[in-house]
Design an enzyme around this catalytic site. Sequence first.
Site, PDB file in Angstrom:
ATOM      1  N   LYS A  22     -11.095  41.751 -10.130  1.00 27.95           N
ATOM      2  CA  LYS A  22     -11.032  41.288 -11.517  1.00 27.95           C
ATOM      3  C   LYS A  22     -12.189  41.806 -12.382  1.00 27.95           C
ATOM      4  CE  LYS A  22      -7.504  38.184 -11.315  1.00 27.95           C
ATOM      5  NZ  LYS A  22      -7.426  37.523 -10.005  1.00 27.95           N
TER       6      LYS A  22
ATOM      7  N   GLU B 279      -8.022  33.112 -20.184  1.00 31.79           N
ATOM      8  CA  GLU B 279      -7.252  32.134 -19.427  1.00 31.79           C
ATOM      9  C   GLU B 279      -7.602  32.322 -17.957  1.00 31.79           C
ATOM     10  OE1 GLU B 279      -6.103  35.140 -20.086  1.00 31.79           O
ATOM     11  OE2 GLU B 279      -5.491  35.731 -18.069  1.00 31.79           O
TER      12      GLU B 279
ATOM     13  N   SER C  73      -7.620  43.035  -2.258  1.00 29.94           N
ATOM     14  CA  SER C  73      -8.008  42.725  -3.633  1.00 29.94           C
ATOM     15  C   SER C  73      -9.187  41.756  -3.748  1.00 29.94           C
ATOM     16  CB  SER C  73      -6.808  42.177  -4.406  1.00 29.94           C
ATOM     17  OG  SER C  73      -6.209  41.102  -3.709  1.00 29.94           O
TER      18      SER C  73
END
Length: 401
Positions: free
Chosen positions: A97, A119, A385
């Site tokens: 991220k 969000e 990830s």
Amino acid sequence: MKPYIPTPFDFDPDERGHFGKFGGRFVPETLMPALLELDAVYRTYRFDPQFWSEINALFDTYVGRPSPLYLAENLSKELGGSVFLKREDLNHTGAHKINNTIAQGLLAKRMGKTKIIAETGAGQHGVATATIAALMGLECEIFMGAKDVARQELNVFRMKLLGAKVHPVTSGSQTLKDAMNEAIRHWVTHARDTYYVIGTAAGPHPYPLMVRDFQAIISYEAKAQLLERHGKLPDYVLACIGGGSNALGMFAHFINEESVQCIGIEAGGRGLATGQHGASLALGRPGILHGQMSYLLQSDEGQIHEAHSISAGLDYPGIGPEHSFLMEQGKVVYDSVTDAEAMDAFVWLSRREGIVPAFESAHAIGYLKKMGDSIRDKTVIVSLSGRGDKDMIQAMQLLNL
Ligand SMILES: *Cc1c(COP(=O)(O)O)cnc(C)c1O
């Protein structure tokens, strides 16, 4: 490795953000000026060497890129092929991220914005956003479903520690979908000084394009690393899908290679037949949510279904528009892995390689395990990830060790 700067991809959307019939910009009239401003700014900087040298400098010394491409020898031996893990779990804040929030943060600075909002579902994107806000001296507010605030205490505290304000959202199902609605609503009235950092390759144009460009560093590196060390391309490339950003990043530089098959793995939850899952492509229909047209879990009347997955990061009833397009074009294969299969893979990877994956990433590992004999003598890259630290409490409750 030469520093990464995106080049136009074959799968770029048109001027108004359409990937075939998917994508677009379905937002209230009042939000259009903000999106058009962002679109114009992104067009200016998309291929700008100065902008990218700032991103690459932070990737290098703050995030810890390039992330390693690790040959998992124990898995390889067991499966009879060569299994490589792209180690996004080793990035600062523990997942992919941060690649996206760093780049969007620098864009916000260029636009002269002083505040950022985001969000978040499980809190991973919220933490990555609060992190770069601290780094870049931006005020930060995070919208998070009230249910998730209660479930994810640790990440909520982490965001507060980093100086962010967390707004619990009590509308609807009080989860990610509602947090995103609320963030969009806030943005409409604050766009003058506020930048909205979307956490996945979804939302109105230009977000799906931008986020994919920023995450494409993953396959840019992986391809160079494999070619350099082994002089070959992979046969398969795997990644899990929530909104689809780590998958698009992992696929971007492989998708046009004839010999490479990209496979995206959705959350099968308790099983597709139970209705308790997050498999938007497998069982959804095209519809509009959060400013875009894409596959969507919905009733016959167009009521959005809540998604269900053991991993909060895959718990999204929609999917980025580019994936809907790639599926319809037959360019990427999509499948799903259940909660039980992901948990099995979570333990499997921990014990075989000493690497504890995030529950989300365990879905990609679960698919790898299910491929079994079909990867004999083949080369596979899996996008790892994120790391599993955030999932320890839940794992303790689920596993009887
Ligand atoms: C958020 C998250 C995901 C899902 O998001 P995508 O946009 O689909 O990549 C997957 N893995 C981890 C570790 C995450 O934190």
